[in-house]
Structures are given as C-alpha cells and as structure tokens.
Design an enzyme around this catalytic site. Structure first.
Site, PDB file in Angstrom:
ATOM      1  N   HIS A 199       0.875  -1.178   0.000  1.00 42.98           N
ATOM      2  CA  HIS A 199       0.000   0.000   0.000  1.00 42.98           C
ATOM      3  C   HIS A 199       0.915   1.231   0.000  1.00 42.98           C
ATOM      4  O   HIS A 199       2.019   1.180   0.534  1.00 42.98           O
ATOM      5  CB  HIS A 199      -0.836  -0.049   1.288  1.00 42.98           C
ATOM      6  CG  HIS A 199      -1.891   1.007   1.402  1.00 42.98           C
ATOM      7  ND1 HIS A 199      -1.610   2.296   1.801  1.00 42.98           N
ATOM      8  CD2 HIS A 199      -3.235   0.966   1.202  1.00 42.98           C
ATOM      9  CE1 HIS A 199      -2.734   2.990   1.840  1.00 42.98           C
ATOM     10  NE2 HIS A 199      -3.737   2.204   1.477  1.00 42.98           N
TER      11      HIS A 199
ATOM     12  N   CYS B 103      -4.638   2.244  -3.773  1.00 46.55           N
ATOM     13  CA  CYS B 103      -3.426   2.829  -3.166  1.00 46.55           C
ATOM     14  C   CYS B 103      -2.234   1.894  -3.348  1.00 46.55           C
ATOM     15  O   CYS B 103      -1.450   1.697  -2.409  1.00 46.55           O
ATOM     16  CB  CYS B 103      -3.625   3.165  -1.689  1.00 46.55           C
ATOM     17  SG  CYS B 103      -4.954   4.319  -1.400  1.00 46.55           S
TER      18      CYS B 103
ATOM     19  N   GLN C 107      -4.018  -5.381   7.104  1.00 47.70           N
ATOM     20  CA  GLN C 107      -4.961  -6.335   6.527  1.00 47.70           C
ATOM     21  C   GLN C 107      -4.828  -7.724   7.152  1.00 47.70           C
ATOM     22  O   GLN C 107      -5.549  -8.637   6.765  1.00 47.70           O
ATOM     23  CB  GLN C 107      -4.750  -6.435   5.002  1.00 47.70           C
ATOM     24  CG  GLN C 107      -4.983  -5.134   4.261  1.00 47.70           C
ATOM     25  CD  GLN C 107      -6.454  -4.717   4.234  1.00 47.70           C
ATOM     26  OE1 GLN C 107      -7.352  -5.484   4.583  1.00 47.70           O
ATOM     27  NE2 GLN C 107      -6.689  -3.474   3.848  1.00 47.70           N
TER      28      GLN C 107
ATOM     29  N   LYS D  91     -10.289  -0.970  10.325  1.00 47.74           N
ATOM     30  CA  LYS D  91     -10.432  -2.183   9.504  1.00 47.74           C
ATOM     31  C   LYS D  91     -10.694  -3.393  10.398  1.00 47.74           C
ATOM     32  O   LYS D  91     -10.904  -4.496   9.907  1.00 47.74           O
ATOM     33  CB  LYS D  91      -9.160  -2.414   8.684  1.00 47.74           C
ATOM     34  CG  LYS D  91      -8.888  -1.318   7.652  1.00 47.74           C
ATOM     35  CD  LYS D  91      -7.762  -1.692   6.745  1.00 47.74           C
ATOM     36  CE  LYS D  91      -7.136  -0.507   6.057  1.00 47.74           C
ATOM     37  NZ  LYS D  91      -7.944   0.051   4.978  1.00 47.74           N
TER      38      LYS D  91
ATOM     39  N   ASP E  26       3.528  -4.109   8.023  1.00 51.31           N
ATOM     40  CA  ASP E  26       2.235  -3.438   7.929  1.00 51.31           C
ATOM     41  C   ASP E  26       1.162  -4.505   8.162  1.00 51.31           C
ATOM     42  O   ASP E  26       0.914  -5.351   7.303  1.00 51.31           O
ATOM     43  CB  ASP E  26       2.108  -2.801   6.533  1.00 51.31           C
ATOM     44  CG  ASP E  26       0.739  -2.158   6.306  1.00 51.31           C
ATOM     45  OD1 ASP E  26      -0.164  -2.363   7.130  1.00 51.31           O
ATOM     46  OD2 ASP E  26       0.587  -1.467   5.286  1.00 51.31           O
TER      47      ASP E  26
HETATM   48  N1  PMP Z   1      -1.652  -0.527   4.663  1.00 48.02           N
HETATM   49  C1  PMP Z   1      -2.555  -1.332   4.100  1.00 48.02           C
HETATM   50  C2  PMP Z   1      -2.129  -2.701   3.650  1.00 48.02           C
HETATM   51  C3  PMP Z   1      -3.865  -0.896   3.932  1.00 48.02           C
HETATM   52  O1  PMP Z   1      -4.775  -1.704   3.358  1.00 48.02           O
HETATM   53  C4  PMP Z   1      -4.231   0.396   4.388  1.00 48.02           C
HETATM   54  C5  PMP Z   1      -5.643   0.919   4.213  1.00 48.02           C
HETATM   55  N2  PMP Z   1      -6.207   0.680   2.968  1.00 48.02           N
HETATM   56  C6  PMP Z   1      -3.248   1.190   4.981  1.00 48.02           C
HETATM   57  C7  PMP Z   1      -1.980   0.694   5.104  1.00 48.02           C
HETATM   58  C8  PMP Z   1      -3.563   2.567   5.486  1.00 48.02           C
HETATM   59  O2  PMP Z   1      -4.388   2.493   6.597  1.00 48.02           O
HETATM   60  P1  PMP Z   1      -4.999   3.816   7.235  1.00 48.02           P
HETATM   61  O3  PMP Z   1      -5.555   4.623   6.097  1.00 48.02           O
HETATM   62  O4  PMP Z   1      -6.045   3.337   8.148  1.00 48.02           O
HETATM   63  O5  PMP Z   1      -3.905   4.528   7.923  1.00 48.02           O
END
Ligand code: PMP
Length: 415
Positions: free
Chosen positions: A132, A373, A212, A235, A209
């Site tokens: 991401h 993203c 997910q 999430k 990270d």
């Molecule tokens: N890393 C991953 C793998 C994600 O899926 C996401 C959210 N789509 C993020 C980071 C960012 O998370 P947040 O917008 O809640 O900070």
C-alpha cells in the site's frame, strides 16, 4: 458465538453475528446491502457503537490531565485500550504500544523518528512491489531528505513475494526492511516469520504493515520476530482514526519524539525540554479517546467470536467466492497466492472496473474499484485498476450468490 455439539462439527452462526452489526440490515438503492468492501473499512458491531456512545454520555473528559473522577475514568478507559492492544498483538509490554490514528501515522512515525535520523546517502530502505502507498511514500519522503534510496522486492504473477529476491536485497546498506503481512489488493499472506529470521541474521530491523492481517488472524509480534508492527482500528471493527504501532523497547527508547506538545514531556524549559518515557513520548496532544474506547470493544468482540472460527469461516467464503467468480465468462482473478486472506481482485474483459463498481452499487453491492493505493502493483500487472471484493466473517454464501447474480447482470449491460 459458535455452537458445537459433541458429534457434529462446529457451526458458525453467521446470522447471530450479523444481528450484532446494525448496518448490515440496511437497504441500498432499495436492495439488501451486500457489503464486500471490508478491506477498505469494516462495519462495526453494536458493542463498539454503544461503547463510544456510552463514553460520551457517562465518562467524557480529557486524559492524563484532570484529577477529577471523570478524568480518571477517561484515562483508565484510554489506557485499557493499550492493554488490550498489547494482548491482541502479544506485545511483551504495554509500554511498547503507541496509540496512533492508524497505520499511516504509525508508519510515518517510524519513518521520521526511527529512519530519518540515521539515514545517510548510500543507505536504503527495502519494501516490496505489493505494498500500500502507506508503506512506500513515507520511505520515499525520508529517503529524499537524507539521500537514501528505496528498493522494492519483486513478486511473481501469482501475487506471491519472491522471498529469495527479498533476502538478496537485504544488503548491508539497508537500514530498515518493510513488508505487508497481507496484501490489501491480492490477499496474499507473506511469510513474515521467515523474512524476520533473515533480517535478524543480518541485523536489519523489520517493519510489518499489519493493517490487513489483524482483522483476520491472531497476531503474535514475538512469534513473528519483527521490530515494528502497525495496525489500523477501523479495519478491525473499531472506529476510524484509531490504530497502533508496536515497536521493540530498544527502538522506542532511542527514537526522538515525532510530534511535540502536551502529554509527551517530562519538563519543559526554554533551556531544554525533557521527554516522557515511551509510549507517552510519542502521544502528544489529546488523542481520539472515545475511538479507543470503541477499539477496546472491537478487540473484545474478536475475542468473543475467536479467530479460529473467524478464519475457518472466512476461508470457506474465500474459496466459495473464488469458485463462483471462476464461472463468470471473461473474468480474470489477479492474485492467486497459495495462502490468502479473503480478498479477491479481478478484471472483467471489456468492462472498466469503475463502471462495474458503479453498476454493482445500484444492485446494492458495495465493492471497491481503482488502484487500491497500490500503483506499483497495478504497474506490475499492467492494469490501471481492479475490482476488489473483500470479505469479513459477517458475510455469507448467500451474499456471494447475490453478488454473482448482480455481476452477471451488470456484465450484460456493459458488454
Ligand atoms: N496498509 C494497508 C495494507 C492498507 O490496506 C491500508 C488501508 N487501505 C493502509 C496501510 C492505510 O491504513 P490507514 O488509512 O487506516 O492509515
């Protein structure tokens, strides 16, 4: 939430679970809602909604500032979220858990407070092609300031990280290695333990990270053997604007604060300010107190269902949805890793992902279309966008059937 009888296998009572999530009963465009955008944000159980409501009705005050009763209650509630997160991640100490607004803030904290002060020209940060943007762009920003570079480990067509290549790229100038535990686009589960072992052999810290992963599987940062682990509350059934960074104590002690302000100091003087110990050193200002009260309730909800039951049900849904999607003519699944969480990205020949998502919405089906993203991943597959179905344990086989019917219908309209 699960019922089992001595002679029959455990039954996952999904209808009972669904009754805990008021929003799932909604209709959208006069159709029953099918919410398949869980990787974007999850829905919230009543216990989370009520915990936030109750906090504002009964306990609202600022944390760590007031000696009055409400201040003590709010502080205890906020700090108990830290205890729960520490247990949820199996952190060795609650003081290693920094409460943040989510993964984006958690990773930026590591970028500016851990990486930037030590990066110099010639150094690099290793990440992967499947990340991401939150696990790419912060590294690019600190690399640009320090003269370091960002390297990306490749993946194969199935959407699996090529671990040997990742390990080859762990060269001495790498000051930090990064990897997502689970891909938000492909669902791929990365072998974090193995990667962490290779990083440790080379003395390179590893950031994971976990955005997910945490909604789907138990996380044990000690067993994984990483140095930093980031999660995002919204999430995982919790409110938006909540999350956490777990980091090894030795790193937190060495890291300078990122934000300055109230609550993070020991003593402020114009001749020199001293800082509080971690975790408070990294928590300047008034936090999202009610949000963390909600996140505590979310963690309790996971505990009441149990990840074993969640995992078993979600894997059934993943396999069923994958099979059903394979029946759709012209449909190509992007991401066929051996180990996946319930995320399926796909393309439909002759149809734009965004058009499909817009028409599916009119059928009451919420899915995500776009680059998710993850531009470098889209570039790897040579596509501008995919359609993504992301499931949660409150989804059902009947919803998958309804989704496939809707997909076949909109496909006819577009082709
Ligand atoms: N890393 C991953 C793998 C994600 O899926 C996401 C959210 N789509 C993020 C980071 C960012 O998370 P947040 O917008 O809640 O900070």
């Amino acid at each position: 939430m699960t019922s089992s009888q001595a002679s029959t296998p455990t039954v996952f009572d999904v209808q009972r679970i669904r009754a805990d999530f008021p929003l799932l009963a909604r209709r959208v465009h006069d159709k029953p809602l099918v919410y398949f955008d869980n990787a974007n944000t999850s829905q919230k159980p009543l216990s989370v909604i009520e915990a936030v409501d109750n906090h504002y009705r009964e306990h609202n005050a600022n944390v760590a500032r007031a000696v009055h009763q409400l201040g003590e209650e709010a502080t205890a509630a906020y700090e108990s979220a830290r205890d729960r997160l520490a247990r949820f991640l199996n952190a060795p100490s609650r003081n290693e858990v920094i409460l943040t607004t989510g993964t984006t803030q958690s990773i930026n904290l590591v970028a500016y407070s851990y990486a930037l002060p030590q990066l110099k020209p010639g150094d690099s940060i290793l990440t992967t092609v499947m990340e991401h943007h939150a696990n790419i762009v912060p590294w690019q920003l600190v690399a640009a300031r320090s003269g370091a570079t960002v390297k990306a480990a490749p993946i194969d067509q199935r959407g699996e990280l090529i671990v040997e290549k990742y390990v080859e790229l762990l060269t001495p100038e790498v000051k930090l290695a990064c990897v997502t535990h689970v891909s938000n686009v492909l669902g791929t589960v990365n072998p974090v333990r193995e990667i962490a072992r290779e990083c440790r052999k080379r003395g390179i810290p590893l950031l994971v990270d976990g955005s997910q992963a945490a909604p789907h599987r138990p996380v044990d940062v000690q067993a994984l053997g990483c140095d930093f682990y980031a999660v995002t509350g919204h999430k995982m059934l919790g409110p938006t604007g909540t999350g956490a960074l777990w980091a090894k104590r030795e790193h937190l002690e060495a890291m300078p604060p990122f934000f300055g302000g109230g609550e993070m100091i020991r003593e402020v003087r114009f001749s020199g300010t001293t800082f509080a110990a971690p975790p408070h050193k990294f928590e300047a200002g008034t936090p999202n107190i009610a949000g963390f009260v909600g996140l505590s309730a979310a963690i309790d909800y996971y505990a009441s269902v149990g990840f074993e039951a969640i995992h078993a049900w979600e894997q059934q849904l993943l396999h069923y949805a994958t099979e059903r999607l394979r029946e759709v003519p012209g449909l190509r699944i992007i991401g066929e890793a051996a180990e996946k969480e319930p995320v399926i990205s796909f393309l439909l020949e002759g149809a734009q992902a965004t058009d499909l998502a817009t028409l599916l919405d009119l059928q009451g089906v919420a899915v995500r279309s776009g680059h998710h993203c993850a531009h470098p991943l889209m570039q790897f597959y040579g596509v501008p966008a995919t359609l993504r179905v992301s499931l949660a344990f409150y989804n059902t086989r009947e919803e998958i059937d309804a989704f496939v019917v809707a997909l076949l219908k909109v496909r006819k309209l577009l082709l």
